[in-house]
Design a protein around this motif. Sequence first.
Motif, PDB file in Angstrom:
ATOM      1  N   SER A 136       1.882   7.558   1.549  1.00 26.35           N
ATOM      2  CA  SER A 136       1.034   7.766   2.727  1.00 26.35           C
ATOM      3  C   SER A 136       1.160   9.210   3.225  1.00 26.35           C
ATOM      4  CB  SER A 136       1.444   6.789   3.826  1.00 26.35           C
ATOM      5  OG  SER A 136       0.917   7.207   5.055  1.00 26.35           O
TER       6      SER A 136
ATOM      7  N   LEU B 279       0.824  -1.216   0.000  1.00 24.34           N
ATOM      8  CA  LEU B 279       0.000   0.000   0.000  1.00 24.34           C
ATOM      9  C   LEU B 279       0.855   1.262   0.000  1.00 24.34           C
ATOM     10  CD1 LEU B 279      -3.029  -0.706   2.375  1.00 24.34           C
ATOM     11  CD2 LEU B 279      -3.014  -0.504  -0.106  1.00 24.34           C
ATOM     12  N   TYR B 280       1.948   1.222   0.717  1.00 25.41           N
ATOM     13  CA  TYR B 280       2.832   2.387   0.797  1.00 25.41           C
ATOM     14  C   TYR B 280       3.673   2.535  -0.468  1.00 25.41           C
ATOM     15  CZ  TYR B 280       1.666   2.713   5.756  1.00 25.41           C
ATOM     16  OH  TYR B 280       1.006   2.851   6.941  1.00 25.41           O
TER      17      TYR B 280
ATOM     18  N   VAL C 229      -8.731  11.239  17.870  1.00 31.25           N
ATOM     19  CA  VAL C 229      -8.373  10.012  17.155  1.00 31.25           C
ATOM     20  C   VAL C 229      -8.758   8.775  17.964  1.00 31.25           C
ATOM     21  CG1 VAL C 229      -6.456   8.687  16.183  1.00 31.25           C
ATOM     22  CG2 VAL C 229      -6.494  11.163  15.957  1.00 31.25           C
TER      23      VAL C 229
ATOM     24  N   VAL D  84       0.950  10.444  13.194  1.00 29.79           N
ATOM     25  CA  VAL D  84       1.022   9.055  13.645  1.00 29.79           C
ATOM     26  C   VAL D  84      -0.386   8.469  13.836  1.00 29.79           C
ATOM     27  CG1 VAL D  84       1.751   7.586  15.572  1.00 29.79           C
ATOM     28  CG2 VAL D  84       3.321   9.248  14.624  1.00 29.79           C
ATOM     29  N   GLY D  85      -1.347   9.314  14.186  1.00 29.01           N
ATOM     30  CA  GLY D  85      -2.736   8.833  14.300  1.00 29.01           C
ATOM     31  C   GLY D  85      -3.229   8.261  12.974  1.00 29.01           C
ATOM     32  N   GLY D  86      -2.910   8.930  11.888  1.00 27.94           N
ATOM     33  CA  GLY D  86      -3.306   8.445  10.564  1.00 27.94           C
ATOM     34  C   GLY D  86      -2.559   7.176  10.183  1.00 27.94           C
TER      35      GLY D  86
ATOM     36  N   ALA E  25      -4.842  12.974  11.277  1.00 26.56           N
ATOM     37  CA  ALA E  25      -5.086  11.527  11.255  1.00 26.56           C
ATOM     38  C   ALA E  25      -5.753  11.103   9.947  1.00 26.56           C
ATOM     39  CB  ALA E  25      -5.933  11.124  12.453  1.00 26.56           C
ATOM     40  N   THR E  26      -5.384  11.733   8.894  1.00 36.38           N
ATOM     41  CA  THR E  26      -5.914  11.361   7.587  1.00 36.38           C
ATOM     42  C   THR E  26      -5.374   9.992   7.174  1.00 36.38           C
ATOM     43  OG1 THR E  26      -5.921  11.964   5.252  1.00 36.38           O
ATOM     44  CG2 THR E  26      -4.003  12.641   6.492  1.00 36.38           C
TER      45      THR E  26
ATOM     46  N   PRO F  30      -0.232  10.635   6.028  1.00 34.41           N
ATOM     47  CA  PRO F  30       0.112  10.804   7.452  1.00 34.41           C
ATOM     48  C   PRO F  30       1.553  10.416   7.775  1.00 34.41           C
ATOM     49  CG  PRO F  30      -1.368   8.934   7.152  1.00 34.41           C
ATOM     50  CD  PRO F  30      -1.331   9.666   5.851  1.00 34.41           C
TER      51      PRO F  30
ATOM     52  N   LEU G  98      -4.253  -4.333   8.582  1.00 27.03           N
ATOM     53  CA  LEU G  98      -4.014  -5.543   9.375  1.00 27.03           C
ATOM     54  C   LEU G  98      -5.293  -6.358   9.535  1.00 27.03           C
ATOM     55  CD1 LEU G  98      -1.522  -4.381  12.153  1.00 27.03           C
ATOM     56  CD2 LEU G  98      -1.159  -6.211  10.495  1.00 27.03           C
TER      57      LEU G  98
ATOM     58  N   ARG H 187      -5.197   9.253   3.833  1.00 30.21           N
ATOM     59  CA  ARG H 187      -5.043   9.405   2.379  1.00 30.21           C
ATOM     60  C   ARG H 187      -3.682   8.913   1.895  1.00 30.21           C
ATOM     61  NH1 ARG H 187      -5.712  15.392   1.000  1.00 30.21           N
ATOM     62  NH2 ARG H 187      -5.168  14.666  -1.081  1.00 30.21           N
ATOM     63  N   TYR H 188      -3.696   8.381   0.694  1.00 29.08           N
ATOM     64  CA  TYR H 188      -2.450   8.083  -0.024  1.00 29.08           C
ATOM     65  C   TYR H 188      -2.377   9.042  -1.205  1.00 29.08           C
ATOM     66  CZ  TYR H 188      -2.103   3.685   2.576  1.00 29.08           C
ATOM     67  OH  TYR H 188      -1.993   2.749   3.578  1.00 29.08           O
TER      68      TYR H 188
ATOM     69  N   LEU I 279      -1.530   4.938  12.254  1.00 31.34           N
ATOM     70  CA  LEU I 279      -2.183   3.888  13.042  1.00 31.34           C
ATOM     71  C   LEU I 279      -3.464   3.409  12.360  1.00 31.34           C
ATOM     72  CD1 LEU I 279      -2.375   2.289  15.743  1.00 31.34           C
ATOM     73  CD2 LEU I 279      -3.602   4.244  16.690  1.00 31.34           C
ATOM     74  N   LEU I 280      -4.257   4.345  11.880  1.00 31.97           N
ATOM     75  CA  LEU I 280      -5.518   3.976  11.225  1.00 31.97           C
ATOM     76  C   LEU I 280      -5.255   3.202   9.934  1.00 31.97           C
ATOM     77  CD1 LEU I 280      -7.605   7.232  11.748  1.00 31.97           C
ATOM     78  CD2 LEU I 280      -7.850   5.063  12.928  1.00 31.97           C
ATOM     79  N   GLN I 281      -4.269   3.660   9.162  1.00 28.60           N
ATOM     80  CA  GLN I 281      -3.932   2.935   7.931  1.00 28.60           C
ATOM     81  C   GLN I 281      -3.462   1.521   8.258  1.00 28.60           C
ATOM     82  OE1 GLN I 281      -0.972   5.534   6.141  1.00 28.60           O
ATOM     83  NE2 GLN I 281      -2.464   6.355   4.690  1.00 28.60           N
ATOM     84  N   GLY I 282      -2.619   1.404   9.293  1.00 27.93           N
ATOM     85  CA  GLY I 282      -2.076   0.095   9.653  1.00 27.93           C
ATOM     86  C   GLY I 282      -3.148  -0.842  10.170  1.00 27.93           C
ATOM     87  N   VAL I 283      -3.999  -0.344  11.047  1.00 28.10           N
ATOM     88  CA  VAL I 283      -5.038  -1.187  11.642  1.00 28.10           C
ATOM     89  C   VAL I 283      -6.008  -1.669  10.565  1.00 28.10           C
ATOM     90  CG1 VAL I 283      -7.051  -1.142  13.158  1.00 28.10           C
ATOM     91  CG2 VAL I 283      -4.875  -0.250  13.960  1.00 28.10           C
TER      92      VAL I 283
END
Lengths: 261, 250
Positions: A188, A182-183, B81, A239-241, B242-243, A190, A250, B245-246, A243-247
């Motif tokens: 990314s 994905l990266y 968040v 880092v919040g973003g 906490a976006t 965030p 996963l 987006r890519y 985390l959301l992308q990773g979770v």
Amino acid sequence: MATTTEKISEQMRLITQQGKMPPWYLKDLYRYLSAFAVLTVIYIGFRIYQGEFAVSTGLDSTDPVFETYWMRLFNFNVTFVTLFAGLSWGYLWFSRDKNLDTLEPKEEIRRYFTLTMWISVYTFAVYWAGSYFAEQDNSWHQVSVRDTPFTANHIIEFYFNFPMYVILGGCAWLYARTRLPLYAKGISLPLTLAVFGPFMILVSVGFNEWGHTFWYREEFFAAPIHWGFVIGVWFAHGVGGILLQGVTRLIELLDELEEAA
Amino acid sequence: MSANRSPRVFLAYTGEKARIVRAYDYLILVLALFLFIGSFHLHFALTVGDWDFWVDWKDRQWWPLVTPLIGITFPAAVQAVLWTNFRLPLGATLCVACLSIGTWITRIFAYHYWNYFPINMVLPSTMMPSALFLDAILMMSNSLTVTAIFGGSGFALLFFPSNWPIFAMFHLPIEAGNSQLTLADMFGFQYIRTGMPEYLRIIERGTLRTYGQVATPLAAFCSALFCTLMYALWWHIGLWFATTRYLKKI
């Protein structure tokens, strides 16, 4: 009876095995812990060096011993971080995975764990740069008179700590970009914010030191010439973003995994 | 790790998947600990640090106004968040606990052991009661508006009473050099700060001294108003960062 004994033996074997080797998703656990240990030794070493030599040799930049004890350290720091950046970023780039399309879910999960470890080591370096040595700078300015931009604390804070977390943040960014699908497909936002924003703190050293050519003292720490650092650190909220992308990813990958005991 | 998914499709993990998820949680905890010590502490020290560093800066007019105002920023962003996505009502407490850890380590090893400032001169303030209150209000109300108004106000109003038991003794009057001053002032005169001339302290300005001790609640209520606005602003800043987006290119 024999069955019970066998069960216990099997359990013991499993526990022993687990005790020796971390599970597959924590393959890089020991490297991760080693990184913490090495960084801790370096940063505490710096603090001990300051405690030993800052008052005796670091108060007057025109004193020849200042050149010996502090400018040599400055030269070492700049050389070290330059080499370390080249080696670490070069290694991550040249060892990149060129077959990401065929990546198995299990391996991708493991790499998400390793990415999290990279970001964690990055935040550990952010701690030393943004918390301990940053506030220690105020303490030093209040017992010394600044006669150089290369003070006994700046040489460590600006020319080792800041570049070090920038390098480690860059490592995390490169690891994600070169090893996770994905990266690799998209950049990314965030992760980029969380790495490039705090990088701007390093650049803000220029603004800060330029400002101090007008006001050599640190009349107060909350002075506007320090606010460039503040804006840079806000980007850590990226880092919040991450985390959301990773979770999110996963959860998808775990759904693809077969159930195991 | 438990994302904000519909209960209809969410099933608790078991076996190895549960262990994977738990291991990820621990990694995130370590990451968050150092992230918020480092980032919140830097943000705090460079905006209102002076009031927190020195006992003689802890006045009635500025300290209760500016400290909660900056102290509520990161908690609001992290709450946005953690609560919105994970239903974790601990964003404020996490941030403030991290800040406390960072400030205490620095005050002891950077001020006291390196430069011999008495630890009483550099005691950090606490925002823990304020943070717990803010988290509790968000958890009970599940509302940005209610938390901004009541939580934000409470965050500011609780600040001074939480700290008064720690710092009251330094506000006792003493007489030195035929002048009346506080014990905190005495620290400032005895331990010279080379970068900070006495006249540059930003404390208790103005001419209406008959306000007396009323200055403190006035500062606290003023801070309550600003914290209400600051909370809402930083909630949205937290969400913006906490976006997920890519981008195609940067």
